[in-house]
Design a protein around this motif. Structure first.
Motif, PDB file in Angstrom:
ATOM      1  N   GLY A 120      43.340 -13.559  20.537  1.00  0.00           N
ATOM      2  CA  GLY A 120      43.512 -12.734  21.502  1.00  0.00           C
ATOM      3  C   GLY A 120      42.947 -11.444  21.032  1.00  0.00           C
ATOM      4  N   LYS A 121      42.418 -11.277  19.923  1.00  0.00           N
ATOM      5  CA  LYS A 121      41.747  -9.941  19.250  1.00  0.00           C
ATOM      6  C   LYS A 121      40.759  -9.287  20.250  1.00  0.00           C
ATOM      7  CE  LYS A 121      40.077 -12.055  15.824  1.00  0.00           C
ATOM      8  NZ  LYS A 121      40.527 -13.573  16.015  1.00  0.00           N
ATOM      9  N   SER A 122      39.828 -10.071  20.936  1.00  0.00           N
ATOM     10  CA  SER A 122      38.981  -9.704  21.775  1.00  0.00           C
ATOM     11  C   SER A 122      39.290  -9.259  23.247  1.00  0.00           C
ATOM     12  CB  SER A 122      38.029 -10.595  21.960  1.00  0.00           C
ATOM     13  OG  SER A 122      36.971 -10.789  20.622  1.00  0.00           O
ATOM     14  N   THR A 123      40.476 -10.034  23.415  1.00  0.00           N
ATOM     15  CA  THR A 123      41.365  -9.768  24.756  1.00  0.00           C
ATOM     16  C   THR A 123      41.944  -8.275  24.581  1.00  0.00           C
ATOM     17  OG1 THR A 123      41.494 -12.021  25.207  1.00  0.00           O
ATOM     18  CG2 THR A 123      42.929 -10.345  26.407  1.00  0.00           C
ATOM     19  N   LEU A 124      42.433  -8.091  23.574  1.00  0.00           N
ATOM     20  CA  LEU A 124      43.075  -6.607  23.112  1.00  0.00           C
ATOM     21  C   LEU A 124      42.073  -5.735  23.055  1.00  0.00           C
ATOM     22  CD1 LEU A 124      45.506  -7.292  20.305  1.00  0.00           C
ATOM     23  CD2 LEU A 124      46.477  -6.927  22.520  1.00  0.00           C
ATOM     24  N   ALA A 125      41.113  -5.774  22.713  1.00  0.00           N
ATOM     25  CA  ALA A 125      39.992  -4.844  22.526  1.00  0.00           C
ATOM     26  C   ALA A 125      39.406  -4.686  23.888  1.00  0.00           C
ATOM     27  CB  ALA A 125      38.576  -5.391  21.795  1.00  0.00           C
ATOM     28  N   GLY A 150      39.208  -0.725  28.790  1.00  0.00           N
ATOM     29  CA  GLY A 150      39.016  -0.915  30.064  1.00  0.00           C
ATOM     30  C   GLY A 150      38.461  -1.906  30.679  1.00  0.00           C
ATOM     31  N   LEU A 151      37.855  -2.729  30.144  1.00  0.00           N
ATOM     32  CA  LEU A 151      36.952  -3.927  30.583  1.00  0.00           C
ATOM     33  C   LEU A 151      37.816  -4.735  31.324  1.00  0.00           C
ATOM     34  CD1 LEU A 151      34.650  -4.362  27.600  1.00  0.00           C
ATOM     35  CD2 LEU A 151      34.259  -2.971  29.812  1.00  0.00           C
ATOM     36  N   ILE A 152      38.897  -5.209  30.972  1.00  0.00           N
ATOM     37  CA  ILE A 152      39.918  -5.967  31.730  1.00  0.00           C
ATOM     38  C   ILE A 152      41.362  -5.158  31.808  1.00  0.00           C
ATOM     39  CG2 ILE A 152      38.716  -7.990  31.256  1.00  0.00           C
ATOM     40  CD1 ILE A 152      41.070  -8.791  29.084  1.00  0.00           C
ATOM     41  N   GLN A 153      41.989  -5.529  32.810  1.00  0.00           N
ATOM     42  CA  GLN A 153      43.429  -4.978  33.123  1.00  0.00           C
ATOM     43  C   GLN A 153      44.345  -5.999  32.777  1.00  0.00           C
ATOM     44  OE1 GLN A 153      43.448  -1.642  34.606  1.00  0.00           O
ATOM     45  NE2 GLN A 153      41.630  -1.639  34.203  1.00  0.00           N
ATOM     46  N   THR A 155      47.308  -8.354  33.045  1.00  0.00           N
ATOM     47  CA  THR A 155      47.987  -9.384  34.313  1.00  0.00           C
ATOM     48  C   THR A 155      49.307  -8.851  34.554  1.00  0.00           C
ATOM     49  OG1 THR A 155      46.666 -11.287  33.809  1.00  0.00           O
ATOM     50  CG2 THR A 155      48.467 -11.533  35.345  1.00  0.00           C
ATOM     51  N   THR A 156      50.037  -8.726  33.485  1.00  0.00           N
ATOM     52  CA  THR A 156      51.320  -7.965  33.521  1.00  0.00           C
ATOM     53  C   THR A 156      51.568  -6.766  32.401  1.00  0.00           C
ATOM     54  OG1 THR A 156      52.349  -9.523  32.151  1.00  0.00           O
ATOM     55  CG2 THR A 156      52.356  -9.878  34.410  1.00  0.00           C
ATOM     56  N   GLY A 157      52.344  -5.979  32.495  1.00  0.00           N
ATOM     57  CA  GLY A 157      52.725  -5.053  31.779  1.00  0.00           C
ATOM     58  C   GLY A 157      51.730  -3.829  31.801  1.00  0.00           C
ATOM     59  N   SER A 158      51.285  -3.060  30.855  1.00  0.00           N
ATOM     60  CA  SER A 158      50.439  -1.801  30.925  1.00  0.00           C
ATOM     61  C   SER A 158      50.009  -1.659  29.452  1.00  0.00           C
ATOM     62  CB  SER A 158      51.223  -0.640  31.306  1.00  0.00           C
ATOM     63  OG  SER A 158      52.155  -0.319  30.417  1.00  0.00           O
ATOM     64  N   VAL A 159      48.769  -0.960  29.613  1.00  0.00           N
ATOM     65  CA  VAL A 159      48.193  -0.255  28.227  1.00  0.00           C
ATOM     66  C   VAL A 159      47.835   1.282  28.776  1.00  0.00           C
ATOM     67  CG1 VAL A 159      46.175  -0.520  26.739  1.00  0.00           C
ATOM     68  CG2 VAL A 159      47.102  -2.553  27.821  1.00  0.00           C
ATOM     69  N   THR A 160      48.373   1.995  27.812  1.00  0.00           N
ATOM     70  CA  THR A 160      48.120   3.507  28.366  1.00  0.00           C
ATOM     71  C   THR A 160      48.016   4.110  26.912  1.00  0.00           C
ATOM     72  OG1 THR A 160      50.605   3.786  28.033  1.00  0.00           O
ATOM     73  CG2 THR A 160      49.683   3.401  30.152  1.00  0.00           C
ATOM     74  N   GLY A 161      47.518   5.382  27.063  1.00  0.00           N
ATOM     75  CA  GLY A 161      47.259   6.065  25.744  1.00  0.00           C
ATOM     76  C   GLY A 161      46.377   7.264  26.091  1.00  0.00           C
ATOM     77  N   ASN A 162      45.924   8.217  24.996  1.00  0.00           N
ATOM     78  CA  ASN A 162      45.182   9.268  25.200  1.00  0.00           C
ATOM     79  C   ASN A 162      43.835   9.015  25.696  1.00  0.00           C
ATOM     80  OD1 ASN A 162      47.101  10.639  23.738  1.00  0.00           O
ATOM     81  ND2 ASN A 162      46.058  10.755  21.953  1.00  0.00           N
ATOM     82  N   ASP A 163      43.457   9.815  27.015  1.00  0.00           N
ATOM     83  CA  ASP A 163      42.290   9.446  27.637  1.00  0.00           C
ATOM     84  C   ASP A 163      42.162   7.795  28.259  1.00  0.00           C
ATOM     85  OD1 ASP A 163      41.532  12.085  27.358  1.00  0.00           O
ATOM     86  OD2 ASP A 163      40.495  11.385  25.362  1.00  0.00           O
ATOM     87  N   LEU A 164      43.287   7.177  28.473  1.00  0.00           N
ATOM     88  CA  LEU A 164      43.286   5.767  28.734  1.00  0.00           C
ATOM     89  C   LEU A 164      44.532   5.672  29.820  1.00  0.00           C
ATOM     90  CD1 LEU A 164      42.444   2.811  27.724  1.00  0.00           C
ATOM     91  CD2 LEU A 164      44.402   2.876  26.149  1.00  0.00           C
ATOM     92  N   ALA A 165      44.343   5.064  30.868  1.00  0.00           N
ATOM     93  CA  ALA A 165      45.195   4.413  31.883  1.00  0.00           C
ATOM     94  C   ALA A 165      44.779   3.346  32.446  1.00  0.00           C
ATOM     95  CB  ALA A 165      45.590   5.506  32.812  1.00  0.00           C
ATOM     96  N   THR A 166      45.320   2.237  31.927  1.00  0.00           N
ATOM     97  CA  THR A 166      45.178   0.938  32.586  1.00  0.00           C
ATOM     98  C   THR A 166      46.312   0.389  32.953  1.00  0.00           C
ATOM     99  OG1 THR A 166      45.050  -0.397  30.686  1.00  0.00           O
ATOM    100  CG2 THR A 166      43.020   0.601  31.528  1.00  0.00           C
ATOM    101  N   VAL A 167      47.365   1.099  33.705  1.00  0.00           N
ATOM    102  CA  VAL A 167      48.616   0.613  33.901  1.00  0.00           C
ATOM    103  C   VAL A 167      48.630  -0.152  35.160  1.00  0.00           C
ATOM    104  CG1 VAL A 167      50.857   1.461  35.134  1.00  0.00           C
ATOM    105  CG2 VAL A 167      49.536   3.175  33.351  1.00  0.00           C
ATOM    106  N   ARG A 168      49.304  -1.454  34.959  1.00  0.00           N
ATOM    107  CA  ARG A 168      49.501  -2.377  35.806  1.00  0.00           C
ATOM    108  C   ARG A 168      50.705  -2.448  36.640  1.00  0.00           C
ATOM    109  NH1 ARG A 168      46.415  -5.593  38.856  1.00  0.00           N
ATOM    110  NH2 ARG A 168      46.850  -7.584  38.560  1.00  0.00           N
TER     111      ARG A 168
END
Length: 68
Positions: A40-45, A50-53, A55-68
């Protein structure tokens, strides 16, 4: 800072998860992600970039908002 909150990913053409739920808080600085092929290393990257969202949960941070 990057925050993964129960972020998981299942590809549209796959019935099984590619990445199981991840909880991670990364402060500023360098982070290394290591693991076996297919872990899952490439999937995390791709989520961080922001290349993929997730499916569940969220990834957020400075200058980053891919909330699901």
């Amino acid at each position: 800072m990057i925050v993964f909150e129960d972020a998981a990913y299942t590809a549209p053409d796959s019935g099984s998860p590619i990445l199981h739920p991840v909880n991670l808080v990364s402060e500023e600085g360098h982070v290394a992600v290591v693991g076996a092929n297919g872990s899952g290393k490439s999937t995390l990257a791709r989520m961080v970039n922001g290349l993929i969202q997730p499916t569940t949960g969220s990834v957020t941070g400075n200058d980053l908002a891919t909330v699901r």
